[in-house]
Scaffold this active site. Sequence first.
Site, PDB file in Angstrom:
ATOM      1  N   GLY A  59     -28.550  -9.322  35.072  1.00  0.00           N
ATOM      2  CA  GLY A  59     -29.238  -8.525  36.073  1.00  0.00           C
ATOM      3  C   GLY A  59     -29.295  -7.076  35.649  1.00  0.00           C
ATOM      4  N   ARG A  60     -28.201  -6.348  35.902  1.00  0.00           N
ATOM      5  CA  ARG A  60     -28.213  -4.907  35.659  1.00  0.00           C
ATOM      6  C   ARG A  60     -28.600  -4.548  34.225  1.00  0.00           C
ATOM      7  NH1 ARG A  60     -22.481  -4.379  38.312  1.00  0.00           N
ATOM      8  NH2 ARG A  60     -22.567  -6.560  37.665  1.00  0.00           N
ATOM      9  N   TYR A 108     -28.363 -14.635  52.472  1.00  0.00           N
ATOM     10  CA  TYR A 108     -29.632 -14.520  53.174  1.00  0.00           C
ATOM     11  C   TYR A 108     -29.873 -15.805  53.973  1.00  0.00           C
ATOM     12  CZ  TYR A 108     -29.992 -10.275  50.484  1.00  0.00           C
ATOM     13  OH  TYR A 108     -29.720  -9.042  49.962  1.00  0.00           O
ATOM     14  N   ARG A 153     -30.958 -20.886  43.748  1.00  0.00           N
ATOM     15  CA  ARG A 153     -29.853 -19.955  43.493  1.00  0.00           C
ATOM     16  C   ARG A 153     -28.841 -20.043  44.627  1.00  0.00           C
ATOM     17  NH1 ARG A 153     -29.269 -13.502  41.902  1.00  0.00           N
ATOM     18  NH2 ARG A 153     -27.928 -14.087  40.174  1.00  0.00           N
ATOM     19  N   GLN A 161     -39.054 -15.734  42.909  1.00  0.00           N
ATOM     20  CA  GLN A 161     -37.934 -16.036  43.804  1.00  0.00           C
ATOM     21  C   GLN A 161     -38.370 -15.923  45.270  1.00  0.00           C
ATOM     22  OE1 GLN A 161     -34.449 -13.455  44.366  1.00  0.00           O
ATOM     23  NE2 GLN A 161     -33.118 -15.194  43.923  1.00  0.00           N
TER      24      GLN A 161
HETATM   25  C1  LIG Z   1     -30.620  -3.548  41.762  1.00  0.00           C
HETATM   26  C2  LIG Z   1     -30.274  -4.977  42.029  1.00  0.00           C
HETATM   27  C3  LIG Z   1     -31.165  -5.783  42.717  1.00  0.00           C
HETATM   28  C4  LIG Z   1     -30.884  -7.139  42.938  1.00  0.00           C
HETATM   29  N1  LIG Z   1     -31.820  -7.929  43.547  1.00  0.00           N
HETATM   30  C5  LIG Z   1     -31.615  -9.266  43.645  1.00  0.00           C
HETATM   31  C6  LIG Z   1     -32.633 -10.125  44.151  1.00  0.00           C
HETATM   32  O1  LIG Z   1     -33.739  -9.687  44.488  1.00  0.00           O
HETATM   33  N2  LIG Z   1     -32.362 -11.450  44.228  1.00  0.00           N
HETATM   34  C7  LIG Z   1     -31.151 -11.972  43.846  1.00  0.00           C
HETATM   35  O2  LIG Z   1     -30.945 -13.187  43.936  1.00  0.00           O
HETATM   36  N3  LIG Z   1     -30.181 -11.184  43.337  1.00  0.00           N
HETATM   37  C8  LIG Z   1     -30.384  -9.859  43.216  1.00  0.00           C
HETATM   38  N4  LIG Z   1     -29.420  -9.053  42.656  1.00  0.00           N
HETATM   39  C9  LIG Z   1     -28.236  -9.677  42.050  1.00  0.00           C
HETATM   40  C10 LIG Z   1     -28.474  -9.887  40.557  1.00  0.00           C
HETATM   41  O3  LIG Z   1     -29.483 -10.861  40.326  1.00  0.00           O
HETATM   42  C11 LIG Z   1     -27.190 -10.339  39.833  1.00  0.00           C
HETATM   43  O4  LIG Z   1     -26.712 -11.494  40.476  1.00  0.00           O
HETATM   44  C12 LIG Z   1     -26.092  -9.289  39.872  1.00  0.00           C
HETATM   45  O5  LIG Z   1     -26.570  -8.016  39.489  1.00  0.00           O
HETATM   46  C13 LIG Z   1     -24.934  -9.689  38.941  1.00  0.00           C
HETATM   47  O6  LIG Z   1     -25.413  -9.888  37.616  1.00  0.00           O
HETATM   48  P1  LIG Z   1     -25.213  -8.747  36.486  1.00  0.00           P
HETATM   49  O7  LIG Z   1     -23.721  -8.500  36.389  1.00  0.00           O
HETATM   50  O8  LIG Z   1     -25.784  -9.325  35.229  1.00  0.00           O
HETATM   51  O9  LIG Z   1     -25.921  -7.520  36.956  1.00  0.00           O
HETATM   52  C14 LIG Z   1     -29.658  -7.679  42.477  1.00  0.00           C
HETATM   53  C15 LIG Z   1     -28.752  -6.850  41.813  1.00  0.00           C
HETATM   54  C16 LIG Z   1     -29.046  -5.519  41.580  1.00  0.00           C
HETATM   55  C17 LIG Z   1     -28.065  -4.677  40.806  1.00  0.00           C
END
Ligand SMILES: Cc1cc2nc3c(=O)[nH]c(=O)nc-3n(C[C@H](O)[C@H](O)[C@H](O)COP(=O)(O)O)c2cc1C
Length: 368
Positions: free
Chosen positions: A320-321, A181, A228, A101
């Site tokens: 993600g999480r 961003y 994205r 990314q």
């Molecule tokens: C610890 C953490 C770090 C994240 N880092 C990024 C990132 O580097 N790039 C990005 O596009 N989204 C990032 N996100 C957003 C996640 O990719 C995702 O969109 C968000 O957690 C919601 O999805 P989930 O409900 O499955 O966790 C981050 C989220 C968390 C919790």
Amino acid sequence: MSDLKRLFEPIRVGELDLPNRIVMAPLTRSRSDEEGRVPTYAADYYSQRADAGLVITEATNISPGAVGYALTPGIWSDAQVEAWKSVVEAVHDREGRFVLQLWHTGRISHPDLHGGELPGAPSAVKPEGQAFTADGMKDMVTPRAFDTAEIPAILEDYRRAAVNAKEAGFDAVEIHSANNYLLEQFVRDSTNQREDEYGGSLENRLRFPLEVAAAVVEVWGAGRVGIRISPGTTMPGETPIDSEATITYGRYLEHLSSLGLAYTHVMEGLIRESRDWPDEVDGAELRRRAPGAYMANNELDPEAAAELLENREADLVSFGRAYIANPDLVSRIATGAPLAEAPQEYWYGGDATGYSDWPRASEGAAAR
Ligand SMILES: Cc1cc2nc3c(=O)[nH]c(=O)nc-3n(C[C@H](O)[C@H](O)[C@H](O)COP(=O)(O)O)c2cc1C
């Protein structure tokens, strides 16, 4: 697992063949060193998750000027490329498909991360909230607006980062145009108040993000480039949604479609805790316009994710999480094993603990 079976259907995305529809979403984990090199144990972390249809890296800075968080990795220097190479190799050894990314944070940053200089952004509009610096959280400041003459160099940073990602051995790249961003700061009228050819009219606001997409496609070929977006999110920075978000992003996606991108990764909803789109955003309309495979994200559990696939509201789903504490998420979903939860203290910073040491379900709950 019958109603979850859709998650396990293979799919071709651009030039990549995926064995399932489950994607590891990008997750910043802030464990890189001061030179922006991912740690060696990132090879364990990412390769443990290699059975995902796609593994997307944590957001990776395209240049020193792109940095907005301490201890995040980069892809501008030879040393950074070398560090990524061993991680890529480990993921490939386990037959994974690995996507980098590409990131520039724009105004979501702090002078401490730029040798005391102001971070650069489309316009001098101050974000609310705090930045993660080497000395902890600090209030964000009003950024400086880029001169028109500086913009070609930022475009070149993207292009070189894309070349470096190829050199590191990745299978594809994802352009980070989400979460307020740099690229999204150009797109939204709330953060882009420029009066040159990169601001003002909708076409002007889209100009830089589209130049970036074209440059990255030139390096990789469209079949290995995803993007994205997050048309409805206000975080970070408490960034207002574009005043005509559906029209703005609809047009953006239309332009991106003409490039033929492999997939569109959409952070759906307003914030991480809500899948509901704000009133300004017609999510279904944007989904119809999105180029390539449609990857849905945010607050999905396996059942909700399978339902989106079943209803053709997504081709892919990213988690993600759930991927933080479940390296074996794919097999946990397949076998119905319970999902572990990672305490937030492990999300950002630290070492291999709470990162590459989460046990697989088959190893029992004992481990950590
Ligand atoms: C610890 C953490 C770090 C994240 N880092 C990024 C990132 O580097 N790039 C990005 O596009 N989204 C990032 N996100 C957003 C996640 O990719 C995702 O969109 C968000 O957690 C919601 O999805 P989930 O409900 O499955 O966790 C981050 C989220 C968390 C919790």
